[in-house]
Design a protein around this motif. Sequence first.
Motif, mmCIF file in Angstrom:
data_model
loop_
_atom_site.group_PDB
_atom_site.id
_atom_site.type_symbol
_atom_site.label_atom_id
_atom_site.label_comp_id
_atom_site.label_asym_id
_atom_site.label_seq_id
_atom_site.Cartn_x
_atom_site.Cartn_y
_atom_site.Cartn_z
ATOM 1 N N VAL A 98 0.911 -1.284 0.068
ATOM 2 C CA VAL A 98 0.042 0.020 -0.032
ATOM 3 C C VAL A 98 0.862 1.276 -0.096
ATOM 4 C CG1 VAL A 98 -1.685 1.201 1.202
ATOM 5 C CG2 VAL A 98 -1.839 -1.133 1.289
ATOM 6 N N VAL A 99 0.556 2.027 -0.949
ATOM 7 C CA VAL A 99 1.637 3.449 -1.177
ATOM 8 C C VAL A 99 0.728 4.592 -1.006
ATOM 9 C CG1 VAL A 99 3.129 4.613 -2.591
ATOM 10 C CG2 VAL A 99 2.885 1.875 -2.734
ATOM 11 N N THR A 100 1.262 5.389 -0.226
ATOM 12 C CA THR A 100 0.392 6.852 -0.115
ATOM 13 C C THR A 100 1.050 7.701 -0.831
ATOM 14 O OG1 THR A 100 -0.768 6.047 1.924
ATOM 15 C CG2 THR A 100 -0.547 8.419 1.455
ATOM 16 N N VAL A 101 0.672 8.586 -1.549
ATOM 17 C CA VAL A 101 1.080 9.670 -2.263
ATOM 18 C C VAL A 101 0.526 10.876 -1.916
ATOM 19 C CG1 VAL A 101 1.895 10.639 -4.656
ATOM 20 C CG2 VAL A 101 1.399 8.081 -4.383
ATOM 21 N N ARG A 102 1.552 11.838 -1.423
ATOM 22 C CA ARG A 102 0.796 13.178 -1.209
ATOM 23 C C ARG A 102 0.876 14.005 -2.319
ATOM 24 N NH1 ARG A 102 -1.325 16.291 2.740
ATOM 25 N NH2 ARG A 102 -0.628 18.307 2.941
ATOM 26 N N LEU A 103 -0.074 14.339 -2.925
ATOM 27 C CA LEU A 103 -0.189 15.105 -4.325
ATOM 28 C C LEU A 103 0.298 16.450 -4.313
ATOM 29 C CD1 LEU A 103 -3.614 14.135 -5.512
ATOM 30 C CD2 LEU A 103 -1.244 13.003 -6.086
ATOM 31 N N ASP A 104 0.541 17.079 -5.131
ATOM 32 C CA ASP A 104 1.112 18.481 -5.191
ATOM 33 C C ASP A 104 0.322 19.554 -4.698
ATOM 34 O OD1 ASP A 104 3.539 17.525 -6.238
ATOM 35 O OD2 ASP A 104 3.183 18.138 -8.359
ATOM 36 N N GLY A 105 -1.293 19.290 -4.748
ATOM 37 C CA GLY A 105 -2.335 20.193 -4.226
ATOM 38 C C GLY A 105 -2.287 20.143 -2.870
ATOM 39 N N GLY A 106 -1.673 19.013 -2.183
ATOM 40 C CA GLY A 106 -1.904 18.984 -0.727
ATOM 41 C C GLY A 106 -2.733 17.586 -0.368
ATOM 42 N N GLN A 107 -3.636 17.190 -1.278
ATOM 43 C CA GLN A 107 -4.407 15.828 -0.996
ATOM 44 C C GLN A 107 -3.614 14.696 -1.205
ATOM 45 O OE1 GLN A 107 -4.676 17.836 -3.718
ATOM 46 N NE2 GLN A 107 -6.971 18.847 -4.036
ATOM 47 N N SER A 108 -4.123 13.458 -0.428
ATOM 48 C CA SER A 108 -3.511 12.112 -0.760
ATOM 49 C C SER A 108 -4.276 11.540 -1.343
ATOM 50 C CB SER A 108 -3.108 11.654 0.949
ATOM 51 O OG SER A 108 -1.982 12.629 1.450
ATOM 52 N N VAL A 109 -3.494 10.397 -1.989
ATOM 53 C CA VAL A 109 -4.070 9.234 -2.817
ATOM 54 C C VAL A 109 -3.424 7.917 -2.542
ATOM 55 C CG1 VAL A 109 -2.682 9.553 -5.154
ATOM 56 C CG2 VAL A 109 -5.139 8.529 -5.261
ATOM 57 N N THR A 110 -4.148 6.896 -2.402
ATOM 58 C CA THR A 110 -3.395 5.559 -1.882
ATOM 59 C C THR A 110 -3.781 4.581 -2.983
ATOM 60 O OG1 THR A 110 -4.088 6.336 0.456
ATOM 61 C CG2 THR A 110 -3.513 3.765 0.126
ATOM 62 N N ALA A 111 -2.780 3.765 -3.176
ATOM 63 C CA ALA A 111 -2.778 2.890 -4.191
ATOM 64 C C ALA A 111 -2.315 1.428 -3.592
ATOM 65 C CB ALA A 111 -1.973 2.988 -5.497
ATOM 66 N N SER A 112 -2.877 0.287 -3.999
ATOM 67 C CA SER A 112 -2.524 -0.927 -3.663
ATOM 68 C C SER A 112 -1.795 -1.638 -4.927
ATOM 69 C CB SER A 112 -3.667 -1.921 -3.080
ATOM 70 O OG SER A 112 -4.032 -1.207 -2.121
ATOM 71 N N ILE A 113 -0.478 -1.726 -4.825
ATOM 72 C CA ILE A 113 0.083 -2.336 -5.996
ATOM 73 C C ILE A 113 0.851 -3.652 -5.610
ATOM 74 C CG2 ILE A 113 0.567 0.001 -7.119
ATOM 75 C CD1 ILE A 113 3.412 -0.307 -6.389
ATOM 76 N N THR A 114 1.385 -4.626 -6.608
ATOM 77 C CA THR A 114 2.104 -5.946 -6.227
ATOM 78 C C THR A 114 3.403 -5.426 -5.547
ATOM 79 O OG1 THR A 114 3.168 -6.072 -8.200
ATOM 80 C CG2 THR A 114 1.113 -7.126 -7.843
ATOM 81 N N LYS A 115 3.766 -6.312 -4.621
ATOM 82 C CA LYS A 115 4.983 -6.048 -3.621
ATOM 83 C C LYS A 115 6.148 -5.991 -4.876
ATOM 84 C CE LYS A 115 7.699 -7.949 -0.136
ATOM 85 N NZ LYS A 115 7.876 -9.202 1.017
ATOM 86 N N ASP A 116 6.009 -6.947 -6.019
ATOM 87 C CA ASP A 116 7.058 -7.043 -7.006
ATOM 88 C C ASP A 116 7.194 -5.520 -7.628
ATOM 89 O OD1 ASP A 116 7.797 -9.379 -6.469
ATOM 90 O OD2 ASP A 116 6.740 -10.382 -8.075
ATOM 91 N N ALA A 117 6.210 -4.849 -8.073
ATOM 92 C CA ALA A 117 6.055 -3.747 -8.766
ATOM 93 C C ALA A 117 6.785 -2.798 -7.988
ATOM 94 C CB ALA A 117 4.646 -3.278 -9.011
ATOM 95 N N ALA A 118 6.395 -2.640 -6.203
ATOM 96 C CA ALA A 118 6.843 -1.361 -5.530
ATOM 97 C C ALA A 118 8.208 -1.560 -5.574
ATOM 98 C CB ALA A 118 6.252 -1.596 -4.224
ATOM 99 N N GLU A 119 8.907 -2.946 -5.688
ATOM 100 C CA GLU A 119 10.355 -3.024 -5.491
ATOM 101 C C GLU A 119 11.116 -2.498 -6.637
ATOM 102 O OE1 GLU A 119 10.631 -7.323 -4.289
ATOM 103 O OE2 GLU A 119 10.110 -6.917 -2.201
ATOM 104 N N GLU A 120 10.522 -3.058 -7.886
ATOM 105 C CA GLU A 120 11.004 -2.580 -9.018
ATOM 106 C C GLU A 120 10.957 -1.139 -9.392
ATOM 107 O OE1 GLU A 120 8.949 -4.598 -12.288
ATOM 108 O OE2 GLU A 120 9.147 -6.860 -11.689
ATOM 109 N N LEU A 121 10.004 -0.170 -8.725
ATOM 110 C CA LEU A 121 9.784 1.056 -8.885
ATOM 111 C C LEU A 121 10.897 1.700 -7.894
ATOM 112 C CD1 LEU A 121 6.123 1.512 -9.641
ATOM 113 C CD2 LEU A 121 7.866 1.710 -11.364
#
Length: 69
Positions: A24-47
Motif C-alpha cells: 500500500v503506497v500513499t502519495v501526497r499530491l502537489d495540491g496537498g491531497q493524498s491518494v492511496t494505491a495498492s500495487i504488487t509487492k514486486d512492482a513496488a520493489e521494481e519502482l
Amino acid sequence: MRLSTRNQLTGTVSAVKPGSVMTVVTVRLDGGQSVTASITKDAAEELELEVGKPVTALVKSTEVMLGVE
C-alpha cells in the motif's frame, strides 16, 4: 514516456506499507491531497518506491462509487 491516461497526478510518496503480496503506497499530491494505491509487492520493489520519492499517480477507472447508511 507518453501515456494515454489523462488523469495524471504528480506528488511524492509519503508512506509505503509492504505486505506479503501487495504493498500500500500513499502519495501526497502537489495540491496537498493524498491518494492511496495498492500495487504488487514486486512492482513496488521494481519502482524502488520509498518515502520522499517523486511519482505520478495514473488513474484509469470507469467509475468511482461511495455509499453510506
